[in-house]
Design an enzyme around this catalytic site. Structure first.
Site, mmCIF file in Angstrom:
data_model
loop_
_atom_site.group_PDB
_atom_site.id
_atom_site.type_symbol
_atom_site.label_atom_id
_atom_site.label_comp_id
_atom_site.label_asym_id
_atom_site.label_seq_id
_atom_site.Cartn_x
_atom_site.Cartn_y
_atom_site.Cartn_z
ATOM 1 N N LYS A 36 1.083 -1.163 0.071
ATOM 2 C CA LYS A 36 0.089 0.077 -0.096
ATOM 3 C C LYS A 36 0.757 1.091 0.129
ATOM 4 O O LYS A 36 2.056 1.261 0.527
ATOM 5 C CB LYS A 36 -1.040 0.221 1.218
ATOM 6 C CG LYS A 36 -2.102 0.926 0.942
ATOM 7 C CD LYS A 36 -3.056 0.211 0.198
ATOM 8 C CE LYS A 36 -4.410 0.871 0.231
ATOM 9 N NZ LYS A 36 -5.511 -0.013 -0.762
ATOM 10 N N GLY A 94 -21.078 5.898 4.353
ATOM 11 C CA GLY A 94 -20.133 6.527 3.187
ATOM 12 C C GLY A 94 -21.030 6.133 1.962
ATOM 13 O O GLY A 94 -21.820 5.075 1.704
#
Length: 356
Positions: free
Chosen positions: A80, A180
């Site tokens: 990441k 969200g």
């Protein structure tokens, strides 16, 4: 954090700190494991409050990518990237290209793509400095927007959980509370609405809420979302939202969403299990994005293959549930076990090959 102790405990291979004062770049690239193939994971651009917070996020997300690819059956490892910046005000071509040069120094050990705060247009700038980019726009030969397949995968995971919980994977009439409403949640919502599910949605951005209203769903406040009477709670924002403060407020039977690292601690996963709430491990059901980009690595992008593999998330979630019931362990532990078993088997083959 005792960094080397932490990396050793959880099996991280490499951590790269990236600094380019000229462009303002401050970034971290965490490579967790390359047993199955090159580490692949998105680049998150976010205005972290502290450098420690950014570092912890990169490490946790990188490890989750290893488990995500392993569980999905991909020949990819986990990594990441995070850039400490406000994606709305601080992204520049110079910053993104500087980041691309750092990615390039890793020689293909890390392949990057989009994540929270980054877009396909951003990847175009990164790709001017390195070829180790996946998920570029279709017009440039990439696999395009990863959120389409991610949304499909979350939907398939929800259906597998519904079948276990109610004996049918039909979502008609089920109430879903979505925390969200970014691109992944929007694509998930499209599938849910096609099945006549009822949606309650929240988000911190008004633009996202306008999209929700455009679909005819009900909008609630960010704090109210935990208290909505629902069948399914779907976290689709940032991580750590399932914790000792929020779990007691949930009235759902299933938790399944697109956000990464939803559990604040392992104890929170155990608490969901104790309460009889079926939790779909995030890296299992939100794997559609990495599956999508894997369909372009070493080949011309094949959308049919990407969709077929993403739909298998239904079967993978069923395996997780089966393992959880057989071993009498929470589903997050069951998913970890499936991933770790695959990694161990490949490491065993490699060891035999090298010593044979």
């Amino acid at each position: 954090m005792q960094l080397f102790d932490y990396m050793g405990k959880y099996g991280y291979e490499q951590l790269v700190m990236c600094s380019d004062p000229a462009s303002g770049l401050k970034a971290v690239i965490a490579i967790h494991d390359t047993t199955l193939g090159p580490a692949c994971g998105g680049t998150r651009i976010w205005p972290y409050a502290t450098e420690d917070e950014a570092l912890e996020d990169a490490l946790r997300l990188g490890r989750a990518m290893t488990y995500k690819s392993a569980t999905a059956g991909l020949s990819m490892g986990g990594g990441k990237g995070v850039i400490i910046a406000d994606p709305n005000t601080q992204k520049t071509e110079a910053l993104l290209r500087a980041y691309g040069r750092f990615v390039d120094t890793l020689g293909g050990r890390y392949l990057t793509t989009t994540d929270v705060g980054s877009t396909g247009r951003d990847l175009e700038f990164v790709s001017q400095e390195t070829e180790h980019v996946v998920g570029l726009p279709l017009s440039l030969g990439g696999s395009g927007d990863t959120s389409v397949m991610t949304g499909l995968g979350v939907y398939m995971g929800i259906k597998a959980c519904a079948r276990e919980t109610w004996g049918s994977d039909s979502l008609r009439g089920k109430t879903v509370a979505m925390q969200g409403f970014g691109k992944v949640a929007y694509n998930t919502a499209q599938h849910l609405l096609e099945e006549d599910a009822q949606l309650f949605v929240t988000d911190v951005y008004e633009g996202a809420l306008e999209k929700a209203r455009g679909l005819g769903v009900e909008v609630v406040s960010t704090e109210e979302i935990y208290d909505v009477p629902c069948d399914i709670f779907s976290p689709c924002a940032l991580g750590g939202v399932l914790n000792s403060h929020t779990i007691p407020r949930l009235t759902c039977s299933i938790v399944a969403g697109g956000a990464n690292n939803q559990l604040l601690t392992e104890a929170d996963g155990e608490e969901l299990h104790r309460r009889g709430i079926l939790y779909a491990p995030d890296y299992v059901v939100n794997a559609g994005g990495i599956i999508n980009v894997s369909a372009e690595v070493g080949m011309t992008y094949n959308p049919e293959l990407a969709r077929e593999k993403t739909e298998r998330i239904y079967e993978i979630m069923e395996r997780v549930i089966h393992t959880s019931k057989r071993e009498e362990i929470p589903t997050f532990m069951a998913a970890d076990r499936l991933a770790e078993d695959r990694l161990a088997s490949v490491r065993g083959v490699r060891t035999m090959y090298r010593t044979g």
